[in-house]
Design a protein around this motif. Structure first.
Motif, mmCIF file in Angstrom:
data_model
loop_
_atom_site.group_PDB
_atom_site.id
_atom_site.type_symbol
_atom_site.label_atom_id
_atom_site.label_comp_id
_atom_site.label_asym_id
_atom_site.label_seq_id
_atom_site.Cartn_x
_atom_site.Cartn_y
_atom_site.Cartn_z
ATOM 1 N N HIS A 11 0.889 -1.005 0.092
ATOM 2 C CA HIS A 11 -0.054 0.034 -0.093
ATOM 3 C C HIS A 11 0.765 1.166 0.053
ATOM 4 N N TYR A 12 0.532 2.250 -0.649
ATOM 5 C CA TYR A 12 1.274 3.603 -0.882
ATOM 6 C C TYR A 12 0.521 4.671 -0.898
ATOM 7 N N THR A 13 1.044 5.796 -0.459
ATOM 8 C CA THR A 13 0.366 6.969 -0.645
ATOM 9 C C THR A 13 1.442 7.803 -1.308
ATOM 10 N N GLY A 14 1.369 8.696 -2.578
ATOM 11 C CA GLY A 14 2.577 9.305 -3.312
ATOM 12 C C GLY A 14 2.113 10.865 -3.100
ATOM 13 N N THR A 15 3.115 11.571 -2.586
ATOM 14 C CA THR A 15 3.151 13.215 -2.526
ATOM 15 C C THR A 15 4.023 13.865 -3.450
ATOM 16 N N LEU A 16 4.067 14.978 -3.530
ATOM 17 C CA LEU A 16 5.205 15.736 -4.183
ATOM 18 C C LEU A 16 5.916 16.569 -3.011
ATOM 19 N N ASP A 17 6.904 17.217 -3.159
ATOM 20 C CA ASP A 17 7.577 17.999 -1.940
ATOM 21 C C ASP A 17 6.774 19.110 -1.572
ATOM 22 N N ASP A 18 5.622 19.488 -2.352
ATOM 23 C CA ASP A 18 4.721 20.732 -1.872
ATOM 24 C C ASP A 18 3.694 20.005 -1.169
ATOM 25 N N ASN A 20 1.252 18.046 -2.108
ATOM 26 C CA ASN A 20 -0.073 17.549 -2.990
ATOM 27 C C ASN A 20 0.115 16.078 -3.378
ATOM 28 N N GLN A 21 -0.881 15.194 -2.947
ATOM 29 C CA GLN A 21 -0.923 13.846 -3.259
ATOM 30 C C GLN A 21 -1.182 13.571 -4.620
ATOM 31 N N LEU A 125 4.844 13.694 -14.160
ATOM 32 C CA LEU A 125 5.674 13.658 -12.991
ATOM 33 C C LEU A 125 7.302 13.829 -13.156
ATOM 34 N N ALA A 126 7.521 14.042 -14.706
ATOM 35 C CA ALA A 126 8.934 14.453 -14.893
ATOM 36 C C ALA A 126 9.370 15.731 -13.987
ATOM 37 N N GLY A 127 10.700 15.680 -13.512
ATOM 38 C CA GLY A 127 11.162 16.860 -12.853
ATOM 39 C C GLY A 127 10.779 16.858 -11.471
ATOM 40 N N GLN A 128 10.063 15.950 -11.145
ATOM 41 C CA GLN A 128 9.397 16.240 -9.564
ATOM 42 C C GLN A 128 10.163 15.134 -8.740
#
Length: 140
Positions: A11-18, A20-21, A125-128
């Motif tokens: 199980h996973y939850t992915g978020t950006l550095d800011d 945001n999921q 999501l490139a560059g993130q």
């Protein structure tokens, strides 16, 4: 240590550095993949391989181990006449093009001019940098 060829369910939850999921397995079946088979981004596999069943952990994946950096050559301009008839292009609209071997390539329109459109074939999501909360459910 999980070996290549073993199947894992996580199980996973992915978020950006800011914060945001962008994706989560919450409310769905866990993600299942084979270690070493290239089914997930490299940094995700690296983060999972030393986990034990039932373990939870957080990982940070730099863009280079995720979807790579944004590449300028993946941004292209096309004549509107090359679009399917009746398609009214708008910035932000997703399209599907064909790659060199006929494979589908999702792209996004980033700009619309009088005679041309600009598309971006980079992964969204490139560059993130990506962050994941992981819970290993099963290893076979």
């Amino acid at each position: 240590m999980i070996e290549n060829g073993q199947k894992v369910k996580i199980h996973y939850t992915g978020t950006l550095d800011d914060g945001n999921q962008f994706d989560s397995s919450a409310g769905r079946d866990p993600l299942e993949f084979e270690m070493g088979a290239g089914m997930v981004i490299p940094g995700f596999e690296t983060g999972v391989k030393d986990m034990a069943v039932g373990e939870k952990k957080s990982i940070h994946i730099p863009a280079t181990e995720a979807y790579g950096e944004k590449r300028d050559e993946m941004v292209m301009e096309f004549e509107k006449s090359q679009l399917p008839e009746g398609l009214e292009p708008k910035a932000g609209m997703g399209l599907q093009m064909q790659g060199p071997q006929g494979q589908p390539v999702p792209v996004q329109i980033t700009a619309v001019a009088e005679e041309t459109i600009t598309i971006d074939a980079n992964h969204p999501l490139a560059g993130q940098n990506l962050n994941f909360e992981l819970e290993l459910v099963e290893v076979n």
